[in-house]
Write an enzyme that holds these catalytic residues in place. Structure first.
Site, PDB file in Angstrom:
ATOM      1  N   LYS A  96       5.514  -2.127   7.905  1.00 26.93           N
ATOM      2  CA  LYS A  96       6.579  -1.356   7.263  1.00 26.93           C
ATOM      3  C   LYS A  96       7.825  -2.225   7.219  1.00 26.93           C
ATOM      4  O   LYS A  96       8.376  -2.596   8.261  1.00 26.93           O
ATOM      5  CB  LYS A  96       6.840  -0.069   8.056  1.00 26.93           C
ATOM      6  CG  LYS A  96       7.840   0.862   7.410  1.00 26.93           C
ATOM      7  CD  LYS A  96       7.909   2.196   8.164  1.00 26.93           C
ATOM      8  CE  LYS A  96       8.835   3.172   7.496  1.00 26.93           C
ATOM      9  NZ  LYS A  96       8.851   4.495   8.193  1.00 26.93           N
ATOM     10  N   ARG A 103       5.291   2.780  -0.658  1.00 27.79           N
ATOM     11  CA  ARG A 103       6.694   2.458  -0.936  1.00 27.79           C
ATOM     12  C   ARG A 103       7.553   3.656  -0.585  1.00 27.79           C
ATOM     13  O   ARG A 103       7.190   4.797  -0.865  1.00 27.79           O
ATOM     14  CB  ARG A 103       6.850   2.104  -2.428  1.00 27.79           C
ATOM     15  CG  ARG A 103       8.256   1.699  -2.846  1.00 27.79           C
ATOM     16  CD  ARG A 103       8.262   1.160  -4.263  1.00 27.79           C
ATOM     17  NE  ARG A 103       7.720  -0.200  -4.322  1.00 27.79           N
ATOM     18  CZ  ARG A 103       8.454  -1.292  -4.197  1.00 27.79           C
ATOM     19  NH1 ARG A 103       9.761  -1.200  -3.988  1.00 27.79           N
ATOM     20  NH2 ARG A 103       7.906  -2.487  -4.273  1.00 27.79           N
ATOM     21  N   GLY A 104       8.701   3.386   0.046  1.00 23.85           N
ATOM     22  CA  GLY A 104       9.624   4.440   0.425  1.00 23.85           C
ATOM     23  C   GLY A 104      11.018   4.158  -0.082  1.00 23.85           C
ATOM     24  O   GLY A 104      11.239   3.224  -0.865  1.00 23.85           O
ATOM     25  N   ARG A 105      11.972   4.961   0.389  1.00 23.88           N
ATOM     26  CA  ARG A 105      13.345   4.858  -0.106  1.00 23.88           C
ATOM     27  C   ARG A 105      13.979   3.524   0.270  1.00 23.88           C
ATOM     28  O   ARG A 105      14.778   2.977  -0.476  1.00 23.88           O
ATOM     29  CB  ARG A 105      14.164   6.018   0.491  1.00 23.88           C
ATOM     30  CG  ARG A 105      15.539   6.201  -0.114  1.00 23.88           C
ATOM     31  CD  ARG A 105      16.034   7.629   0.076  1.00 23.88           C
ATOM     32  NE  ARG A 105      16.105   8.022   1.469  1.00 23.88           N
ATOM     33  CZ  ARG A 105      17.247   8.233   2.126  1.00 23.88           C
ATOM     34  NH1 ARG A 105      18.404   8.068   1.519  1.00 23.88           N
ATOM     35  NH2 ARG A 105      17.234   8.615   3.386  1.00 23.88           N
ATOM     36  N   PHE A 106      13.629   2.981   1.431  1.00 24.62           N
ATOM     37  CA  PHE A 106      14.298   1.776   1.912  1.00 24.62           C
ATOM     38  C   PHE A 106      13.395   0.556   2.016  1.00 24.62           C
ATOM     39  O   PHE A 106      13.815  -0.478   2.522  1.00 24.62           O
ATOM     40  CB  PHE A 106      14.933   2.037   3.285  1.00 24.62           C
ATOM     41  CG  PHE A 106      15.976   3.118   3.262  1.00 24.62           C
ATOM     42  CD1 PHE A 106      17.069   3.028   2.411  1.00 24.62           C
ATOM     43  CD2 PHE A 106      15.860   4.220   4.083  1.00 24.62           C
ATOM     44  CE1 PHE A 106      18.036   4.021   2.397  1.00 24.62           C
ATOM     45  CE2 PHE A 106      16.821   5.223   4.069  1.00 24.62           C
ATOM     46  CZ  PHE A 106      17.917   5.125   3.214  1.00 24.62           C
ATOM     47  N   ASN A 127       2.857  13.309   6.882  1.00 23.60           N
ATOM     48  CA  ASN A 127       3.059  12.448   8.046  1.00 23.60           C
ATOM     49  C   ASN A 127       1.937  12.565   9.075  1.00 23.60           C
ATOM     50  O   ASN A 127       2.064  12.067  10.193  1.00 23.60           O
ATOM     51  CB  ASN A 127       4.407  12.761   8.709  1.00 23.60           C
ATOM     52  CG  ASN A 127       5.573  12.312   7.854  1.00 23.60           C
ATOM     53  OD1 ASN A 127       5.433  11.422   7.017  1.00 23.60           O
ATOM     54  ND2 ASN A 127       6.727  12.936   8.034  1.00 23.60           N
ATOM     55  N   VAL A 158       5.448  -0.607   2.453  1.00 25.93           N
ATOM     56  CA  VAL A 158       4.413  -0.742   3.477  1.00 25.93           C
ATOM     57  C   VAL A 158       3.317  -1.624   2.892  1.00 25.93           C
ATOM     58  O   VAL A 158       2.834  -1.370   1.779  1.00 25.93           O
ATOM     59  CB  VAL A 158       3.832   0.619   3.902  1.00 25.93           C
ATOM     60  CG1 VAL A 158       2.752   0.421   4.970  1.00 25.93           C
ATOM     61  CG2 VAL A 158       4.925   1.547   4.422  1.00 25.93           C
ATOM     62  N   ASP A 185      10.246  15.915  11.473  1.00 24.23           N
ATOM     63  CA  ASP A 185       9.736  15.955  10.097  1.00 24.23           C
ATOM     64  C   ASP A 185       8.216  16.083  10.114  1.00 24.23           C
ATOM     65  O   ASP A 185       7.493  15.323   9.458  1.00 24.23           O
ATOM     66  CB  ASP A 185      10.175  14.717   9.315  1.00 24.23           C
ATOM     67  CG  ASP A 185       9.996  14.879   7.796  1.00 24.23           C
ATOM     68  OD1 ASP A 185       9.860  16.034   7.335  1.00 24.23           O
ATOM     69  OD2 ASP A 185       9.998  13.864   7.084  1.00 24.23           O
ATOM     70  N   ILE A 206       0.821  -1.218   0.000  1.00 24.18           N
ATOM     71  CA  ILE A 206       0.000   0.000   0.000  1.00 24.18           C
ATOM     72  C   ILE A 206       0.853   1.267   0.000  1.00 24.18           C
ATOM     73  O   ILE A 206       0.335   2.381  -0.041  1.00 24.18           O
ATOM     74  CB  ILE A 206      -0.975   0.031   1.211  1.00 24.18           C
ATOM     75  CG1 ILE A 206      -0.220  -0.143   2.543  1.00 24.18           C
ATOM     76  CG2 ILE A 206      -2.053  -1.025   1.048  1.00 24.18           C
ATOM     77  CD1 ILE A 206      -1.106  -0.028   3.767  1.00 24.18           C
TER      78      ILE A 206
END
Length: 277
Positions: free
Chosen positions: A38, A17-20, A137, A23, A132, A15
């Site tokens: 995550k 997607r991030g840099r590393f 967020n 999810v 952040d 559901i």
């Protein structure tokens, strides 16, 4: 995929997607509930700073969990290749999506700011700075309850320990972060103030054509309330904005002071400035 994770949960569709990593939605047969998982691919962490942030994120989330306005963490699994965090699932649109569609009335903005500042104050009491705070967020659950998420940039500041390092997002980052000097938890209050301004105005207070231009505008910190945009915004809301988006950190409000401000306690209802005295 971790053996423990597969034992306790059924991992479903991706559901996010991030840099590393990714999810995914996951399901607990034992409780019958859905969660978010995550998953961080540790093989993508090429430097020690990234590794430290990822390891710290799980620990900090466990520390701040328990507040109704912070995304809860339920389980952590780790093997040689992955770190998996099973967290609360928030499937409603995030604040970024809501802000991008319209401006907010003062009562609508206060309904967001009050639980957001409760979450920030909770973290600060535990010696945690999020670092952040931005609309992306700030999530909402199925009951539309606000949840502060993504502690990947968070750090500890207790026992007189200050923080350093340029982290955050250009529009929302505090000037002392950009300047490269040590700073404290009030960076979160600045960021929340920028969010409040953006909700009421439909535009951020400091902007530019590039990250560099935005940073330069943030460093100048020339806070303005254009009449054509702010003509219907109350003096009390502007007063709170000045106290949150304040370049002088010693004069900037703490999270607790924001929560005590009449604009917050009155739920964004217009009152006279005499209420401030």
């Amino acid at each position: 995929m971790s053996e423990g994770l597969n034992r306790d949960y059924q991992v479903c569709e991706e559901i996010g997607r991030g840099r590393f990593g990714t999810v995914s939605r996951c399901f607990s047969p034992e409780s019958g509930d859905f969660f978010a998982c995550k998953s961080i691919d540790k093989r993508l962490l090429t430097d020690s700073i990234d590794r430290e942030c990822i390891e710290k994120e799980a620990k900090i989330m466990q520390l701040v969990s328990g507040n109704p306005n912070v995304v809860q963490i339920f389980d952590v699994y780790e093997d040689d290749s992955y770190l998996h965090m099973v967290i609360e699932l928030c499937e409603s649109s995030d604040l970024y999506d809501r802000i991008s569609k319209r401006t907010f009335s003062e009562t609508e903005a206060a309904a967001v700011m009050s639980p957001l500042m409760e979450a920030i104050a909770h973290c600060h009491r535990l010696g945690v700075s999020h670092r952040d705070i931005k609309p992306d967020n700030i999530l909402f659950d199925v009951r539309n309850r606000l949840k502060l998420a993504d502690f990947g940039s968070a750090d500890l500041f207790h026992d007189g320990r200050s923080m350093n390092g340029i982290v955050g997002t250009p529009y929302y980052v505090a000037p002392e972060v950009i300047s490269g000097r040590d700073y404290g938890e009030k960076v979160d209050v600045w960021s929340a103030g920028v969010i409040l301004y953006t909700m009421l105005a439909g535009i951020p207070p400091f902007y530019g054509e590039s990250a560099t231009e935005i940073f330069e505008a943030v460093l100048r910190a020339n806070l303005r309330f254009p009449t054509r945009i702010f003509h219907s915004v109350s003096p009390m809301a502007k007063d709170l904005l000045r106290r949150m988006i304040c370049k002088d950190v010693s004069k900037r409000f703490s999270a607790e002071q924001v929560l005590s401000h009449p604009w917050i306690t009155n739920g964004g209802e217009a009152r006279s400035m005499t209420d401030l005295t």
